[in-house]
Write a protein that holds these residues in place. Structure first.
Motif, short mmCIF file in Angstrom:
data_model
loop_
_atom_site.label_atom_id
_atom_site.label_comp_id
_atom_site.label_asym_id
_atom_site.label_seq_id
_atom_site.Cartn_x
_atom_site.Cartn_y
_atom_site.Cartn_z
N THR A 114 36.37 -52.69 42.19
CA THR A 114 36.44 -53.28 43.53
C THR A 114 37.59 -52.68 44.32
O THR A 114 37.53 -52.61 45.55
N ALA A 115 38.64 -52.23 43.65
CA ALA A 115 39.74 -51.58 44.35
C ALA A 115 39.29 -50.25 44.97
O ALA A 115 39.77 -49.86 46.05
N VAL A 118 37.73 -51.31 48.21
CA VAL A 118 38.72 -51.74 49.20
C VAL A 118 39.42 -50.54 49.83
O VAL A 118 39.66 -50.50 51.04
N ILE A 131 45.12 -54.91 45.03
CA ILE A 131 43.89 -55.49 44.45
C ILE A 131 43.78 -55.12 42.98
O ILE A 131 43.41 -55.96 42.14
N THR A 134 46.40 -57.06 40.93
CA THR A 134 46.01 -58.48 40.85
C THR A 134 44.90 -58.67 39.83
O THR A 134 44.92 -59.61 39.03
N GLY A 135 43.91 -57.79 39.86
CA GLY A 135 42.81 -57.89 38.92
C GLY A 135 43.26 -57.77 37.48
O GLY A 135 42.82 -58.52 36.60
N ILE A 416 43.44 -64.49 41.06
CA ILE A 416 42.37 -63.61 41.54
C ILE A 416 41.85 -64.04 42.90
O ILE A 416 41.32 -63.22 43.67
N THR A 418 43.45 -64.59 45.47
CA THR A 418 44.20 -63.91 46.53
C THR A 418 43.49 -62.64 47.00
O THR A 418 43.80 -62.11 48.07
N THR A 419 42.52 -62.14 46.21
CA THR A 419 41.81 -60.92 46.58
C THR A 419 40.54 -61.20 47.37
O THR A 419 39.88 -60.27 47.81
N VAL A 423 38.17 -58.34 49.19
CA VAL A 423 36.98 -57.96 48.42
C VAL A 423 35.75 -58.74 48.90
O VAL A 423 34.76 -58.15 49.35
N TRP A 441 47.83 -61.16 51.55
CA TRP A 441 47.92 -61.13 50.09
C TRP A 441 49.34 -61.46 49.64
O TRP A 441 49.52 -62.26 48.69
#
Length: 555
Positions: A114-115, A118, A131, A134-135, A416, A418-419, A423, A441
């Motif tokens: 997903t990053a 983004v 991202i 965070t993941g 998570i 926060t993303t 996303v 974020w």
């Protein structure tokens, strides 16, 4: 260790070894020309059909959290544990349209994480890095939760020390290193079959052994939770807000995890995702039965390992389901049940470690340390990181020392969430400014860490502080001056703040005419239905027949 536990250990070990062999052999299953690429090692060649994807996603999302943590919460806290039922039911309709767009745009552009998406969507390496980090951080406690599940069955069988647990995770690490995502995808078939057999047996056989059957089970639970003037098996008024916010927040968080995206991107076409989002709620029925194991344990008089009610010692609540199985099942079938829990922990742990390693390799190592690394080197780094991630998760257990394993999952959910603006909302629109998303974020994450740190763990009977910090995910509204004992899920609060900040900052930054970056994805990228269309769109040969927005509009 008695004869009974020896039998359980033998059965559990044999089934574990069968699964391990399958994990090593999986490298030859649906194999491409090479395993030296993230597409092959980390995404299984992006070729899994409906049934494989269904078992993989189910095995990925229904973890030791399902088999150990939820019933333990039901045993210790009552009806609040049922929050898992609505959240597991509403999650899939909520993310249906979002996930098919993620599949399409990722297959057109070759995104692995997903990053990756983004970075392309908002033209920001910094946002993509946030991202990615965070993941990875949110995934670590989730992997640790799987380790807690394995610990629980080992403790129930009378096995002391960490050596068996270490051996299990070494074997897991090795077959994951060798076979990548194919290993948990293949093993997920065995895992789900074992789990369904055990649960069907449990909900039929155990109530038959309890006086009064299901009526006696609910009566015993009601007696326990109504003692001292409590609400019994129903939620008390102050618990309603926590229940609703926890269910809704957990549903939003479920598909944001890197391992969820990994399972989705491994599907071979868009229709596979649609079918799975329609079929996966069937797992919620199993989840409901699993939850009731906590009430069965109450009616059976089962006590967690190390508990001493006379002295007020609660013991390890995570062991209550294995103890229940040990009480009611024959030794050989208890061994099967323990194997089901162990495999149910190791399958998602494998997917999670692969997802975290894909994210680190693609969005940190390749993005910042070696942009020109080859596909072979990229895959090698991912394999090594997958080993590190598994054992790094142990640190979360040492640091948080959760009384309920579910604390680990809830903390990961807050992080998570926060993303979601970048996303989840980013898959629907490119309206947000990259600077605004970064600001949102930062503020959301800072609030999340502070609020989680400031929540103590209290003794439910005496109100005494058991643990001063990181004691849960329910924020007391009394801290904001409200005259109530109600709490609210931290993730919902910080998510709302993050979205508001992102919206306000986007308006400000656009008014100041600060460049927002170029969206390198195209509107039609989000509509392709299979890899053939994805290849045509990527090379400019054609676009899907579905109607699309104009390039200037948000998608």
């Amino acid at each position: 260790m008695g004869t009974r536990h020896i039998t359980e250990l033998i059965i559990c070990t044999v089934l574990f070894l069968i699964v391990a062999v399958m994990g090593f052999m999986a490298s030859r299953w649906k194999r491409g020309d090479t395993m030296h690429s993230l597409d092959q090692w980390g995404l299984g060649g992006r070729q899994f059909g409906t049934w494989v994807t269904w078992f993989l996603v189910g095995g990925d999302l229904y973890t030791a959290y399902t088999f150990v943590a939820v019933p333990a919460l039901m045993f210790g806290a009552g009806a609040m544990g049922f929050f898992a039922m609505p959240y597991a039911t509403i999650a899939y309709p909520m993310v249906f349209l979002v996930l098919i767009r993620l599949w399409s745009v990722s297959h057109v552009n070759g995104f692995v994480t997903t990053a990756d998406f983004v970075k392309a969507r908002f033209d920001s390496k910094t946002l993509a890095l946030l991202i990615a980090l965070t993941g990875i951080v949110a995934t670590m406690p989730y992997i640790a939760l799987q380790l807690v599940g394995v610990q629980a069955i080992l403790s129930t069988m009378g096995i002391k020390g960490s050596l068996p647990l270490i051996i299990a995770f070494v074997v897991l690490a090795l077959y994951t290193y060798n076979s990548g995502l194919r290993a948990p995808a293949l093993i997920a078939f065995v895992k789900d079959i074992l789990i369904y057999i055990v649960i069907i047996a449990a909900v039929i056989y155990i109530p038959m052994q309890i006086k009064g059957g299901w009526g006696g089970i609910f009566a015993a639970a009601d007696d326990k939770f109504s003692a001292g003037g409590g609400p019994g098996v129903l939620l008390a008024g102050p618990q309603h807000l926590q229940y609703i916010s926890l269910a809704f927040g957990s549903a939003l968080a479920l598909m944001l995890y890197p391992h969820a995206a990994t399972a989705i991107l491994a599907a071979k076409n868009r229709n596979t995702i649609k079918r799975n989002m329609a079929l996966l709620p069937a797992y919620s029925l199993m989840l409901g039965f699993l939850s009731l194991l906590g009430f069965m344990a109450i009616a059976s008089g089962a006590q967690p390992i190390g508990a001493n009610p006379a002295k007020g010692i609660a013991g390890d609540g995570n062991t209550i389901v294995p103890v229940l199985f040990d009480m009611h099942f024959s030794s050989w079938f208890a061994g099967v049940a323990f194997a089901a829990i162990a495999v149910g922990a190791l399958v998602p742990a494998a997917v999670m470690s692969i997802a975290a390693s894909n994210t680190f390799t693609r969005n940190i190592y390749k993005a910042y340390f070696k942009p020109n690394c080859s596909a072979r080197e990229e895959t090698l780094v991912a394999k090594i990181v997958s080993l590190v991630v598994k054992f790094g998760a142990v640190g979360f257990i040492v640091f948080l020392n959760p009384s309920y394993a579910i604390d680990l999952q809830l903390v990961g959910g807050v992080i998570i969430l926060t993303t979601l603006p970048a996303v989840g909302l980013g898959l629907l629109t490119n309206w947000f400014h990259r600077g605004a998303l970064i600001t949102g974020w930062v503020i959301s994450m800072a609030m999340s860490v502070y609020m989680l740190w400031d929540i103590p763990k209290l003794n439910p009977k005496t109100g005494a502080v058991i643990k001063a910090h990181f004691g849960g995910s329910g924020w007391p509204l009394a801290k904001w001056g409200f005259n109530t004992t109600a709490t609210i899920y931290v993730g919902i609060v910080t998510l709302a703040v993050g979205i508001v900040v992102a919206v306000v900052m986007t308006l400000i930054l656009r008014a100041l005419k600060i460049p927002a970056g170029n969206d390198s994805t195209k509107p039609w990228d989000y509509y392709v239905r299979n890899d053939d269309e994805a290849a045509k769109v990527a090379t400019g040969e054609g676009v899907p027949a579905a109607p699309v927005s104009t390039p200037s509009s948000s998608t």
